[in-house]
Design a protein around this motif. Structure first.
Motif, PDB file in Angstrom:
ATOM      1  N   ILE A   5       6.951  44.123  18.329  1.00 55.97           N
ATOM      2  CA  ILE A   5       7.286  45.014  17.381  1.00 55.97           C
ATOM      3  C   ILE A   5       8.707  45.413  17.291  1.00 55.97           C
ATOM      4  CG2 ILE A   5       6.973  47.358  16.095  1.00 55.97           C
ATOM      5  CD1 ILE A   5       4.135  47.227  17.309  1.00 55.97           C
ATOM      6  N   ALA A   6       9.463  45.129  16.308  1.00 59.76           N
ATOM      7  CA  ALA A   6      10.926  45.770  16.140  1.00 59.76           C
ATOM      8  C   ALA A   6      10.758  46.586  14.853  1.00 59.76           C
ATOM      9  CB  ALA A   6      11.744  44.527  15.781  1.00 59.76           C
ATOM     10  N   GLU A   7      11.002  47.918  15.041  1.00 61.19           N
ATOM     11  CA  GLU A   7      11.072  49.008  14.060  1.00 61.19           C
ATOM     12  C   GLU A   7      11.752  50.063  14.611  1.00 61.19           C
ATOM     13  OE1 GLU A   7      10.962  51.171  11.273  1.00 61.19           O
ATOM     14  OE2 GLU A   7       9.600  49.626  10.743  1.00 61.19           O
ATOM     15  N   ASP A   8      13.005  50.507  14.087  1.00 58.76           N
ATOM     16  CA  ASP A   8      13.783  51.348  14.425  1.00 58.76           C
ATOM     17  C   ASP A   8      13.179  53.020  14.112  1.00 58.76           C
ATOM     18  OD1 ASP A   8      14.390  51.210  11.672  1.00 58.76           O
ATOM     19  OD2 ASP A   8      16.100  52.483  11.818  1.00 58.76           O
ATOM     20  N   ALA A   9      12.268  53.105  13.365  1.00 57.93           N
ATOM     21  CA  ALA A   9      11.625  54.282  13.095  1.00 57.93           C
ATOM     22  C   ALA A   9      10.558  54.810  14.150  1.00 57.93           C
ATOM     23  CB  ALA A   9      10.885  54.478  11.680  1.00 57.93           C
ATOM     24  N   VAL A  10      10.919  55.688  14.786  1.00 55.79           N
ATOM     25  CA  VAL A  10       9.982  56.006  16.014  1.00 55.79           C
ATOM     26  C   VAL A  10       8.575  56.161  15.899  1.00 55.79           C
ATOM     27  CG1 VAL A  10       9.823  57.214  18.163  1.00 55.79           C
ATOM     28  CG2 VAL A  10      12.107  56.610  17.517  1.00 55.79           C
ATOM     29  N   VAL A  11       8.431  56.993  14.873  1.00 58.07           N
ATOM     30  CA  VAL A  11       7.105  57.521  14.524  1.00 58.07           C
ATOM     31  C   VAL A  11       6.170  56.129  13.872  1.00 58.07           C
ATOM     32  CG1 VAL A  11       5.878  58.720  12.785  1.00 58.07           C
ATOM     33  CG2 VAL A  11       7.755  59.726  13.854  1.00 58.07           C
ATOM     34  N   VAL A  50       6.678  41.436  14.662  1.00 63.67           N
ATOM     35  CA  VAL A  50       6.543  42.183  13.580  1.00 63.67           C
ATOM     36  C   VAL A  50       7.850  42.893  13.493  1.00 63.67           C
ATOM     37  CG1 VAL A  50       5.592  44.191  12.293  1.00 63.67           C
ATOM     38  CG2 VAL A  50       3.928  42.732  13.561  1.00 63.67           C
ATOM     39  N   ILE A  51       8.652  42.627  12.331  1.00 67.18           N
ATOM     40  CA  ILE A  51       9.987  42.815  12.368  1.00 67.18           C
ATOM     41  C   ILE A  51      10.435  43.878  10.982  1.00 67.18           C
ATOM     42  CG2 ILE A  51      12.273  41.883  12.344  1.00 67.18           C
ATOM     43  CD1 ILE A  51      10.914  39.426  13.294  1.00 67.18           C
ATOM     44  N   ASP A  52      10.984  44.975  10.922  1.00 63.27           N
ATOM     45  CA  ASP A  52      11.692  45.571  10.113  1.00 63.27           C
ATOM     46  C   ASP A  52      13.181  44.737   9.661  1.00 63.27           C
ATOM     47  OD1 ASP A  52      11.955  47.395   7.975  1.00 63.27           O
ATOM     48  OD2 ASP A  52      12.773  48.816   9.303  1.00 63.27           O
ATOM     49  N   VAL A  53      13.448  45.159   8.411  1.00 63.96           N
ATOM     50  CA  VAL A  53      14.566  44.461   8.137  1.00 63.96           C
ATOM     51  C   VAL A  53      15.831  45.247   8.435  1.00 63.96           C
ATOM     52  CG1 VAL A  53      16.117  43.976   5.824  1.00 63.96           C
ATOM     53  CG2 VAL A  53      13.622  43.164   5.987  1.00 63.96           C
ATOM     54  N   ARG A  54      16.096  46.398   8.086  1.00 62.14           N
ATOM     55  CA  ARG A  54      16.881  47.108   8.448  1.00 62.14           C
ATOM     56  C   ARG A  54      17.096  47.977   9.599  1.00 62.14           C
ATOM     57  NH1 ARG A  54      18.741  49.682   2.311  1.00 62.14           N
ATOM     58  NH2 ARG A  54      18.787  47.656   1.251  1.00 62.14           N
ATOM     59  N   MET A  55      17.799  47.925  10.687  1.00 59.71           N
ATOM     60  CA  MET A  55      17.823  48.233  11.989  1.00 59.71           C
ATOM     61  C   MET A  55      19.235  48.370  12.551  1.00 59.71           C
ATOM     62  SD  MET A  55      14.657  46.528  13.889  1.00 59.71           S
ATOM     63  CE  MET A  55      15.173  44.680  13.745  1.00 59.71           C
ATOM     64  N   GLU A  62      19.815  43.239   9.708  1.00 60.06           N
ATOM     65  CA  GLU A  62      19.843  42.847  11.329  1.00 60.06           C
ATOM     66  C   GLU A  62      18.415  42.346  11.780  1.00 60.06           C
ATOM     67  OE1 GLU A  62      22.905  46.101  11.075  1.00 60.06           O
ATOM     68  OE2 GLU A  62      21.036  45.937  10.323  1.00 60.06           O
ATOM     69  N   GLY A  63      17.267  42.946  11.342  1.00 58.97           N
ATOM     70  CA  GLY A  63      16.002  42.303  11.461  1.00 58.97           C
ATOM     71  C   GLY A  63      15.805  40.988  10.859  1.00 58.97           C
ATOM     72  N   LEU A  64      16.370  40.698   9.727  1.00 54.23           N
ATOM     73  CA  LEU A  64      16.194  39.215   9.079  1.00 54.23           C
ATOM     74  C   LEU A  64      16.956  38.324   9.717  1.00 54.23           C
ATOM     75  CD1 LEU A  64      15.683  39.799   5.363  1.00 54.23           C
ATOM     76  CD2 LEU A  64      14.213  38.564   6.902  1.00 54.23           C
ATOM     77  N   ARG A  65      18.295  38.849  10.215  1.00 52.51           N
ATOM     78  CA  ARG A  65      19.045  37.679  10.778  1.00 52.51           C
ATOM     79  C   ARG A  65      18.312  37.581  12.375  1.00 52.51           C
ATOM     80  NH1 ARG A  65      23.824  39.994  11.963  1.00 52.51           N
ATOM     81  NH2 ARG A  65      23.727  42.059  10.940  1.00 52.51           N
ATOM     82  N   SER A  83       8.815  45.338   5.668  1.00 52.09           N
ATOM     83  CA  SER A  83       9.910  46.286   5.417  1.00 52.09           C
ATOM     84  C   SER A  83       9.594  46.948   4.066  1.00 52.09           C
ATOM     85  CB  SER A  83      11.109  45.657   5.400  1.00 52.09           C
ATOM     86  OG  SER A  83      12.266  46.370   5.116  1.00 52.09           O
ATOM     87  N   GLN A  84      10.190  47.958   3.849  1.00 51.97           N
ATOM     88  CA  GLN A  84      10.332  48.642   2.455  1.00 51.97           C
ATOM     89  C   GLN A  84      11.349  48.157   1.217  1.00 51.97           C
ATOM     90  OE1 GLN A  84      11.638  52.571   4.239  1.00 51.97           O
ATOM     91  NE2 GLN A  84      11.930  52.797   2.074  1.00 51.97           N
ATOM     92  N   TYR A  85      12.157  47.137   2.053  1.00 57.88           N
ATOM     93  CA  TYR A  85      13.202  46.287   1.408  1.00 57.88           C
ATOM     94  C   TYR A  85      13.035  44.765   1.251  1.00 57.88           C
ATOM     95  CZ  TYR A  85      15.303  50.782   2.686  1.00 57.88           C
ATOM     96  OH  TYR A  85      15.666  52.169   3.071  1.00 57.88           O
ATOM     97  N   ILE A  86      13.578  44.773   0.264  1.00 57.35           N
ATOM     98  CA  ILE A  86      13.609  42.878   0.151  1.00 57.35           C
ATOM     99  C   ILE A  86      15.059  42.422   0.166  1.00 57.35           C
ATOM    100  CG2 ILE A  86      13.118  40.945  -1.404  1.00 57.35           C
ATOM    101  CD1 ILE A  86      10.922  42.553  -2.954  1.00 57.35           C
ATOM    102  N   GLU A  87      15.570  41.710   1.095  1.00 59.32           N
ATOM    103  CA  GLU A  87      16.978  41.168   1.407  1.00 59.32           C
ATOM    104  C   GLU A  87      16.760  39.899   0.994  1.00 59.32           C
ATOM    105  OE1 GLU A  87      18.759  39.136   2.478  1.00 59.32           O
ATOM    106  OE2 GLU A  87      20.517  40.530   2.079  1.00 59.32           O
ATOM    107  N   THR A  88      17.344  39.335  -0.107  1.00 55.17           N
ATOM    108  CA  THR A  88      16.828  37.876  -0.783  1.00 55.17           C
ATOM    109  C   THR A  88      17.554  36.931   0.026  1.00 55.17           C
ATOM    110  OG1 THR A  88      18.569  38.203  -2.434  1.00 55.17           O
ATOM    111  CG2 THR A  88      16.364  38.961  -2.993  1.00 55.17           C
ATOM    112  N   ARG A  89      18.991  37.123   0.261  1.00 58.22           N
ATOM    113  CA  ARG A  89      19.744  35.950   0.919  1.00 58.22           C
ATOM    114  C   ARG A  89      19.042  35.446   2.228  1.00 58.22           C
ATOM    115  NH1 ARG A  89      25.668  36.817   3.517  1.00 58.22           N
ATOM    116  NH2 ARG A  89      25.859  34.796   4.376  1.00 58.22           N
TER     117      ARG A  89
END
Length: 214
Positions: A5-11, A50-55, A62-65, A83-89
């Motif tokens: 799991i890669a998620e910066d929100a600890v909770v 399992v990867i979040d987009v923004r970290m 960072e997550g998508l890259r 994620s809660q974000y869609i990073e299209t590129r």
């Protein structure tokens, strides 16, 4: 399944760990940034990440890259962008590089834990699981709306369900139509998108990713 799991929100990270372990899965690592994710995957070789987009450090993509790097180095490893974000590129780049065993789900649109766990299992098995809103935004960003215009509203609806990884039987049950009707819609989608029969290509995936090609 063995999961990283890669998620910066600890909770949220701890909550995912608890959810997955209580359902019998093995969370082999839980990290908070892209570099730690890449290292954890190389060390543990899990079934799914399992990867979040923004970290950290920039909290942008960072997550998508990191996911793209992992897909390059470990092409058979399942990847769920959650994620809660869609990073299209970078999402388009990740999917166009080979969509087997890849998923992209939006946190706020996952209303049932069973659906989330099912998505993980399907991704680990090599299937593609995409939220329809993710598909819509990537298609729009790719500038290929002209191809979508060829599809009827019902064909678009069927394509959206195909993007979620649903079988023809499941689509027929959801739309209250016959299995034969769904087969006809799918064939029409393939024809309008110029996807000829091929033993080497997964046309259901290509139908979703057609718009992502440069």
């Amino acid at each position: 399944m063995r999961i990283v799991i890669a998620e910066d929100a600890v909770v949220l990270r701890d909550g995912l760990c608890l959810l997955l372990t209580t359902r019998g899965h093995d969370v082999v690592a839980a990290v908070g940034d892209g570099e730690a994710l890449t290292a954890a995957v190389a060390e543990h070789l899990p079934d799914v990440a399992v990867i979040d987009v923004r970290m950290p450090p920039t909290h942008t993509d960072e997550g998508l890259r990191a996911a793209i790097r992992i897909r390059r180095d470990h092409p058979d490893l399942g990847l769920l962008v959650f994620s809660q974000y869609i990073e299209t590129r970078y999402a388009a780049q990740l999917l166009a590089g080979g969509a087997h065993g890849v998923g992209y789900l939006l946190k706020e649109r996952v209303a049932d834990i069973k659906d989330f766990l099912s998505a993980l299992e399907r991704i680990a098995a090599g299937q593609t699981v995409l939220d329809p809103e993710v598909v819509t935004q990537i298609m729009g960003a790719s500038g290929r709306a002209d191809a979508l215009a060829l599809l009827t509203p019902r064909e678009r609806e069927v394509l959206a369900m195909m993007a979620q990884g649903r079988s023809n039987t499941a689509i027929a049950e959801t739309l209250f139509v016959s299995y034969g009707s769904v087969e006809k819609y799918v064939t029409q989608i393939f024809t309008k998108l110029g996807l000829a029969p091929s033993d080497g290509d997964h046309r259901r995936v290509l139908a979703v990713l057609r718009y992502l090609q440069a």
